[in-house]
Each structure stands twice: as structure tokens, then as C-alpha cells.
Write an enzyme that holds these catalytic residues in place. Structure first.
Site, PDB file in Angstrom:
ATOM      1  N   HIS A 219     -11.928   5.408   7.395  1.00  0.00           N
ATOM      2  CA  HIS A 219     -10.642   5.278   6.695  1.00  0.00           C
ATOM      3  C   HIS A 219     -10.608   6.180   5.457  1.00  0.00           C
ATOM      4  O   HIS A 219      -9.593   6.798   5.146  1.00  0.00           O
ATOM      5  CB  HIS A 219     -10.423   3.833   6.237  1.00  0.00           C
ATOM      6  CG  HIS A 219      -9.746   2.958   7.248  1.00  0.00           C
ATOM      7  ND1 HIS A 219     -10.428   2.130   8.093  1.00  0.00           N
ATOM      8  CD2 HIS A 219      -8.435   2.790   7.548  1.00  0.00           C
ATOM      9  CE1 HIS A 219      -9.572   1.485   8.863  1.00  0.00           C
ATOM     10  NE2 HIS A 219      -8.358   1.858   8.556  1.00  0.00           N
TER      11      HIS A 219
ATOM     12  N   GLN B 292       0.834  -1.224   0.000  1.00  0.00           N
ATOM     13  CA  GLN B 292       0.000   0.000   0.000  1.00  0.00           C
ATOM     14  C   GLN B 292       0.857   1.258   0.000  1.00  0.00           C
ATOM     15  O   GLN B 292       0.527   2.237  -0.644  1.00  0.00           O
ATOM     16  CB  GLN B 292      -0.899   0.024   1.239  1.00  0.00           C
ATOM     17  CG  GLN B 292      -2.310  -0.372   0.974  1.00  0.00           C
ATOM     18  CD  GLN B 292      -3.231  -0.063   2.154  1.00  0.00           C
ATOM     19  OE1 GLN B 292      -2.870   0.610   3.118  1.00  0.00           O
ATOM     20  NE2 GLN B 292      -4.433  -0.580   2.077  1.00  0.00           N
TER      21      GLN B 292
ATOM     22  N   TYR C 147     -13.652  -1.655   1.501  1.00  0.00           N
ATOM     23  CA  TYR C 147     -12.219  -1.599   1.800  1.00  0.00           C
ATOM     24  C   TYR C 147     -11.430  -0.933   0.687  1.00  0.00           C
ATOM     25  O   TYR C 147     -10.387  -0.338   0.940  1.00  0.00           O
ATOM     26  CB  TYR C 147     -11.674  -3.004   2.060  1.00  0.00           C
ATOM     27  CG  TYR C 147     -12.160  -3.568   3.372  1.00  0.00           C
ATOM     28  CD1 TYR C 147     -11.799  -2.984   4.579  1.00  0.00           C
ATOM     29  CD2 TYR C 147     -13.002  -4.664   3.401  1.00  0.00           C
ATOM     30  CE1 TYR C 147     -12.260  -3.485   5.782  1.00  0.00           C
ATOM     31  CE2 TYR C 147     -13.464  -5.180   4.603  1.00  0.00           C
ATOM     32  CZ  TYR C 147     -13.087  -4.579   5.790  1.00  0.00           C
ATOM     33  OH  TYR C 147     -13.546  -5.072   6.984  1.00  0.00           O
ATOM     34  N   VAL C 148     -11.935  -1.046  -0.535  1.00  0.00           N
ATOM     35  CA  VAL C 148     -11.200  -0.420  -1.635  1.00  0.00           C
ATOM     36  C   VAL C 148     -11.407   1.096  -1.614  1.00  0.00           C
ATOM     37  O   VAL C 148     -10.546   1.854  -2.043  1.00  0.00           O
ATOM     38  CB  VAL C 148     -11.613  -1.046  -2.997  1.00  0.00           C
ATOM     39  CG1 VAL C 148     -11.153  -0.200  -4.168  1.00  0.00           C
ATOM     40  CG2 VAL C 148     -11.027  -2.452  -3.112  1.00  0.00           C
ATOM     41  N   GLN C 149     -12.549   1.550  -1.084  1.00  0.00           N
ATOM     42  CA  GLN C 149     -12.840   2.992  -1.181  1.00  0.00           C
ATOM     43  C   GLN C 149     -11.716   3.843  -0.603  1.00  0.00           C
ATOM     44  O   GLN C 149     -11.333   4.853  -1.183  1.00  0.00           O
ATOM     45  CB  GLN C 149     -14.201   3.353  -0.565  1.00  0.00           C
ATOM     46  CG  GLN C 149     -14.393   2.989   0.891  1.00  0.00           C
ATOM     47  CD  GLN C 149     -15.627   3.671   1.496  1.00  0.00           C
ATOM     48  OE1 GLN C 149     -15.489   4.744   2.067  1.00  0.00           O
ATOM     49  NE2 GLN C 149     -16.798   3.072   1.392  1.00  0.00           N
ATOM     50  N   ASP C 150     -11.133   3.450   0.529  1.00  0.00           N
ATOM     51  CA  ASP C 150     -10.070   4.313   1.075  1.00  0.00           C
ATOM     52  C   ASP C 150      -8.766   4.167   0.294  1.00  0.00           C
ATOM     53  O   ASP C 150      -7.947   5.070   0.240  1.00  0.00           O
ATOM     54  CB  ASP C 150      -9.856   4.058   2.574  1.00  0.00           C
ATOM     55  CG  ASP C 150      -9.168   2.743   2.908  1.00  0.00           C
ATOM     56  OD1 ASP C 150      -7.943   2.668   2.798  1.00  0.00           O
ATOM     57  OD2 ASP C 150      -9.864   1.782   3.299  1.00  0.00           O
ATOM     58  N   GLN C 151      -8.608   2.996  -0.349  1.00  0.00           N
ATOM     59  CA  GLN C 151      -7.337   2.723  -1.033  1.00  0.00           C
ATOM     60  C   GLN C 151      -7.220   3.446  -2.371  1.00  0.00           C
ATOM     61  O   GLN C 151      -6.122   3.575  -2.911  1.00  0.00           O
ATOM     62  CB  GLN C 151      -7.168   1.222  -1.231  1.00  0.00           C
ATOM     63  CG  GLN C 151      -7.124   0.478   0.111  1.00  0.00           C
ATOM     64  CD  GLN C 151      -7.006  -1.024  -0.070  1.00  0.00           C
ATOM     65  OE1 GLN C 151      -6.151  -1.502  -0.798  1.00  0.00           O
ATOM     66  NE2 GLN C 151      -7.869  -1.780   0.592  1.00  0.00           N
TER      67      GLN C 151
ATOM     68  N   PRO D 173      -5.879  -6.026   3.774  1.00  0.00           N
ATOM     69  CA  PRO D 173      -6.359  -6.793   2.626  1.00  0.00           C
ATOM     70  C   PRO D 173      -5.658  -8.145   2.598  1.00  0.00           C
ATOM     71  O   PRO D 173      -4.448  -8.222   2.826  1.00  0.00           O
ATOM     72  CB  PRO D 173      -5.917  -5.958   1.422  1.00  0.00           C
ATOM     73  CG  PRO D 173      -5.517  -4.625   1.957  1.00  0.00           C
ATOM     74  CD  PRO D 173      -5.154  -4.801   3.394  1.00  0.00           C
TER      75      PRO D 173
HETATM   76  N1  LIG Z   1     -10.672  -7.297   5.362  1.00  0.00           N
HETATM   77  C1  LIG Z   1     -10.065  -6.390   4.622  1.00  0.00           C
HETATM   78  N2  LIG Z   1     -10.071  -6.482   3.285  1.00  0.00           N
HETATM   79  C2  LIG Z   1      -9.466  -5.551   2.513  1.00  0.00           C
HETATM   80  N3  LIG Z   1      -8.807  -4.481   3.015  1.00  0.00           N
HETATM   81  C3  LIG Z   1      -8.775  -4.339   4.345  1.00  0.00           C
HETATM   82  C4  LIG Z   1      -9.397  -5.276   5.223  1.00  0.00           C
HETATM   83  N4  LIG Z   1      -9.194  -4.855   6.493  1.00  0.00           N
HETATM   84  C5  LIG Z   1      -8.488  -3.707   6.409  1.00  0.00           C
HETATM   85  N5  LIG Z   1      -8.239  -3.387   5.134  1.00  0.00           N
HETATM   86  C6  LIG Z   1      -7.493  -2.222   4.621  1.00  0.00           C
HETATM   87  O1  LIG Z   1      -6.245  -2.192   5.289  1.00  0.00           O
HETATM   88  C7  LIG Z   1      -5.901  -0.859   5.656  1.00  0.00           C
HETATM   89  C8  LIG Z   1      -5.775  -0.795   7.172  1.00  0.00           C
HETATM   90  O2  LIG Z   1      -5.438   0.499   7.583  1.00  0.00           O
HETATM   91  P1  LIG Z   1      -5.311   0.936   9.151  1.00  0.00           P
HETATM   92  O3  LIG Z   1      -5.247   2.396   9.264  1.00  0.00           O
HETATM   93  O4  LIG Z   1      -6.375   0.254   9.919  1.00  0.00           O
HETATM   94  O5  LIG Z   1      -3.913   0.572   9.487  1.00  0.00           O
HETATM   95  P2  LIG Z   1      -3.019  -0.638   9.866  1.00  0.00           P
HETATM   96  O6  LIG Z   1      -1.720  -0.353   9.261  1.00  0.00           O
HETATM   97  O7  LIG Z   1      -3.713  -1.917   9.630  1.00  0.00           O
HETATM   98  O8  LIG Z   1      -2.654  -0.503  11.319  1.00  0.00           O
HETATM   99  P3  LIG Z   1      -3.397  -0.232  12.597  1.00  0.00           P
HETATM  100  O9  LIG Z   1      -4.869  -0.334  12.339  1.00  0.00           O
HETATM  101  O10 LIG Z   1      -2.881  -1.310  13.477  1.00  0.00           O
HETATM  102  O11 LIG Z   1      -2.918   1.088  12.864  1.00  0.00           O
HETATM  103  C9  LIG Z   1      -6.993   0.023   5.082  1.00  0.00           C
HETATM  104  O12 LIG Z   1      -6.621   0.462   3.806  1.00  0.00           O
HETATM  105  C10 LIG Z   1      -8.187  -0.921   4.974  1.00  0.00           C
HETATM  106  O13 LIG Z   1      -9.121  -0.570   3.984  1.00  0.00           O
END
Ligand SMILES: Nc1ncnc2c1ncn2[C@@H]1O[C@H](COP(=O)(O)OP(=O)(O)OP(=O)(O)O)[C@@H](O)[C@H]1O
Length: 411
Positions: free
Chosen positions: A368, A154, A342-346, A181
Site C-alpha cells: 500500500h 481518507q 497501516y498508518v505508513q501508507d496514509q 481503519p
Molecule cells: N485494520 C486496519 N487498520 C487501519 N487501517 C487499515 C486497516 N485495514 C486497512 N487499512 C487502511 O485502509 C486503506 C485500504 O486501502 P485499499 O486500497 O485496500 O482500498 P479499499 O478502498 O479498502 O478497497 P479495496 O481494497 O476493496 O479496493 C489503506 O489505507 C489501509 O492502510
């Protein structure tokens, strides 16, 4: 084809996150390990046109306050050549500060741009990132834990779009980790959407790795481009097909994967009885440790891809894992958005960088996504407009900055 909306039963995504908060991260604390690769040629030109050297302060505890604020900030810093200071790193999490996977991701990004990182140690709550020029080459990064390989991707892949040539990343850690993801979501759902913007990468799995050991290995080839393009995704269309992967590894019998697939398929069929469903059942042989999970993808007639995923764990019935993934997919289809929750923030970072106006219909705006927009607004001139179409359906519009990769010719 019956694409009628099923009953809404959506749990807010942030609550689902809390449910799994005890698995706070996949990083059990081992040190991360980066081996910078060699870049055969020096870079002669900056990767982009913005050359503001004043340091930008970003509150890492803003909104979602997790690792994503840090990753997006570091990617933008690298891409825009803007040094950043991130304070309150992951202040929104129960164990704030850098965990190994976050540190590994920003060290990898530091290496790909020959930059400088200050405060880069596990537990650190403040970092400074001073970017250099993005260079193609071969790089290796290892979370040293079950920390997600996808979260390394990412932060690094958007930068490598602006490299001076193709890059191979050899990444080690968890391939299918909680709260991130799953690798297969990244390749089957995120990647075809990213390709619409012009971001191209290929993944080759050497070995799967699961919680708690990690040990997975993936080789990712990232292809540079001149400029990302804006996308319009406002019509979800009808569901053409649903496919996916139900897997086990380690000591688990393949029967577990069959149960997950069967349960998921029967739940999907109740809602979409005419849509073909094809879930591959796999016993992963190249894998470290024991793991199980399922990744489902709905492909639509307008070229949208939406996912529903779940991971197994000790004490969790296979039926429940299959059910969770199917319900997540159905909920993502219910809101009528063109990308899943989950894709929306990415895609926010891609919308901000692309040339022109992107318009994407999503479900309810996630925290997110709000956070990603907040970061993008602080670091770029991209203009966002959020419109609620109706309850649970939102339009995101973004006038991107059209960042140009001056290191490559037109592609
Ligand atoms: N089940 C899932 N499927 C796809 N994407 C996911 C899923 N769970 C989380 N994500 C994605 O992973 C990323 C997680 O970001 P987040 O800010 O929660 O940080 P992190 O690095 O996991 O660390 P932390 O939450 O421990 O700070 C986001 O982009 C979110 O959309």
C-alpha cells in the site's frame, strides 16, 4: 520499563488482507447517496499554485491496485487542480471497478471542490475527475452500505486542509469496518500523527454502524491551514502507556468486550510487564446492528502512536479478537518504526504535500505504501527515498512540494 522486542511473528500484511478477502468489501451493492452541502460564499482564489490543466492518466490497477490508488489520485487531483483519468479502477481486486464506498468518496470530493466526475457509477472501471476550487461548507455523504466512513475521510480530509474555511462533513456508513481503519484507529492513532503535519480534524460520533447494515453516522469538522509542515519521526522512544477501547453493540453482552480486553491485556503484559495498560470496556448504545471489536494504542515517550486492532464476527471467539489486536500491536512495536503498518501508507500524501523534508522510520515497506508513493510521484514533484535500515525496518524520506493554501491567511 521493559520495551524489549518480543519474538517476531509478523504475517505479511498483504497476506492478512487475503485472509479476509471473502469480506471483499463492506458494500453489499446498495446505491451510494451524496447530498452536496451549501457553501455560503463563493471561492475567489484557487486553493493552490499549480494550474496544469492537461489530463493525467493513472493506472488504477498498479501495484496494490485497490481503492487507495483511486482515493490518493482524486485527492491530489483536487489539491493540485490537475484533471485525472483513472483506468483499470481496482483491477487488483476480485470485483474490480467502483464499489459504493469508493464512488461515495470521490463524489464527496467532487462536491467539496465543485468539480466534475465522469464515469461515476458503481462497477465503473474508468473515471475522469475534473477538479474545481475547494470550498468550505457542510457536506453529507452516505455509502448506503457498511462501507467505511474512514475511507471517505481518507479522500476528503486532505482536500479540506486547503479549503477557505472550516468544513463539517456528515458521513454515514460503517464506523468499524473490516479492511479499513476503524474510526477509533483514525482518531486515536492516525489523527495525532496527522496533526504533526498540521492536518487537523475533530470527529463526533452520532451513531456506530457495523457490517452488514452500516447506518453509522459521524460528524467531522476539518480545519484548513496555510501549509502542511514536514515531520521527522525516526526515534520511536520507549512505550509510555498502552490504552484502548473494547466494545460491543447490539445484542452482544458487555461480557464479550471484557473478555477481549482481558485477553489483550494479558498478552501485552507478557511482553511489556511494566507498561501501564488501560482498556476501556464499552457497550455502545447509539449503534445500528450488532458489532464488536477492539482498538489498542501504544503511546511512546517521543510522541509516536501505534495501533493494533481487530473486529469480531459471527463464530469468532472473543478471546481470538483480543489476541489478534494485541499481537498486531506487539508486531508493530517489534519493528521499531514510529508509525504502524497501516498508518505508513496514509501519511505518504501528507509527506508529499508538506513543506520541507519529512523523514519517517517504519517497519517493512507495505505494498500500500509503495503504491501511495507511486501515485504521489506521478502527480507531484515530491522526491522520495526509501532505505532499508535492516530487515523489517525502513526509512522513508520525502522532499515535499510545500503546497500553499492561498485561500487562508497564515495560521
Ligand atoms: N485494520 C486496519 N487498520 C487501519 N487501517 C487499515 C486497516 N485495514 C486497512 N487499512 C487502511 O485502509 C486503506 C485500504 O486501502 P485499499 O486500497 O485496500 O482500498 P479499499 O478502498 O479498502 O478497497 P479495496 O481494497 O476493496 O479496493 C489503506 O489505507 C489501509 O492502510
Amino acid at each position: 520499563m521493559n520495551n524489549a522486542a518480543p519474538k517476531p511473528q509478523r504475517q505479511p500484511r498483504e497476506n492478512r488482507r487475503n485472509r479476509a478477502a471473502m469480506a471483499e468489501d463492506q458494500d453489499s451493492g446498495a446505491a451510494s447517496n451524496i447530498i452536496p452541502g451549501t457553501s455560503p460564499e463563493p471561492v475567489l482564489k484557487a486553493a493552490n499554485s499549480i494550474q496544469d490543466t492537461s489530463i493525467v492518466d493513472i493506472d488504477g490497477g498498479a501495484l496494490e491496485g485497490g481503492g487507495q490508488v483511486l482515493r490518493n489520485t482524486v485527492s491530489f487531483s483536487c489539491l493540485l487542480h490537475r484533471p485525472v483519468r483513472v483506468y483499470n479502477v481496482r483491477a487488483g481486486r476480485s470485483k474490480p471497478g467502483l464499489r459504493p464506498q469508493h464512488l461515495t468518496g470521490i463524489m464527496l470530493t467532487r462536491d467539496v471542490c465543485q468539480g466534475r466526475l465522469e464515469g461515476g457509477s458503481v462497477g465503473s472501471t474508468e473515471i475522469q475527475f475534473h477538479p474545481g476550487n475547494i470550498q468550505h461548507g457542510d457536506y453529507t455523504a452516505d455509502t448506503g452500505t457498511a462501507g467505511s466512513i474512514c475511507l471517505l475521510l481518507q479522500v476528503a480530509i486532505p482536500c479540506l486542509v486547503y479549503a477557505d474555511g472550516p468544513t463539517n462533513l456528515t458521513l454515514k456508513g460503517g464506523t468499524n469496518a473490516d479492511m479499513a481503519p476503524q474510526l477509533d484507529h483514525m482518531t486515536m492513532v492516525f489523527r495525532p500523527i496527522a496533526e504533526k503535519f498540521g492536518m487537523k480534524f475533530d470527529c463526533r460520533v452520532i451513531r456506530r454502524g457495523y457490517y452488514p447494515k452500516g447506518g453509522g453516522e459521524v460528524v467531522v469538522t476539518c480545519h484548513p491551514t496555510k501549509q502542511l509542515s514536514a515531520v521527522t519521526m525516526t526515534d520511536r522512544g520507549d512505550i509510555k502507556q498502552i490504552y484502548g477501547l473494547s466494545f460491543v453493540a447490539g445484542v452482544l453482552p458487555v461480557r464479550v468486550a471484557h473478555i477481549m480486553a482481558k485477553v489483550a491485556e494479558s498478552i501485552i503484559h507478557k511482553e511489556y510487564k511494566d507498561v501501564p495498560v488501560n482498556i476501556d470496556v464499552v457497550k455502545e448504545v447509539a449503534a445500528v446492528g450488532t458489532g464488536t471489536g477492539i482498538v489498542l494504542v501504544a503511546e511512546t515517550t517521543t510522541g509516536c502512536y501505534l495501533g493494533g486492532t481487530a473486529l469480531g464476527k459471527k463464530g469468532k471467539q472473543a478471546e481470538q479478537v483480543g489476541q489478534e489486536a494485541a499481537e498486531e500491536l506487539i508486531n508493530n512495536l517489534y519493528h521499531g518504526g514510529c508509525v504502524d503498518d497501516y498508518v505508513q501508507d496514509q501519511i505518504i500524501l501528507l509527506m508529499a504535500l508538506a513543506k520541507g523534508k519529512s523523514t519517517v522510520r517504519i517497519g517493512a515497506l507495505s505494498l500500500h505504501t509503495e503504491t501511495a508513493i507511486h501515485v504521489a510521484k506521478q502527480l507531484t514533484e515530491a522526491k522520495f527515498k526509501i532505505t532499508e535500515i535492516n530487515k523489517g525496518a525502513t526509512l522513508i524520506e520525502c522532499d515535499g512540494i510545500g503546497l500553499v493554501n492561498s485561500q487562508v491567511g497564515s495560521s
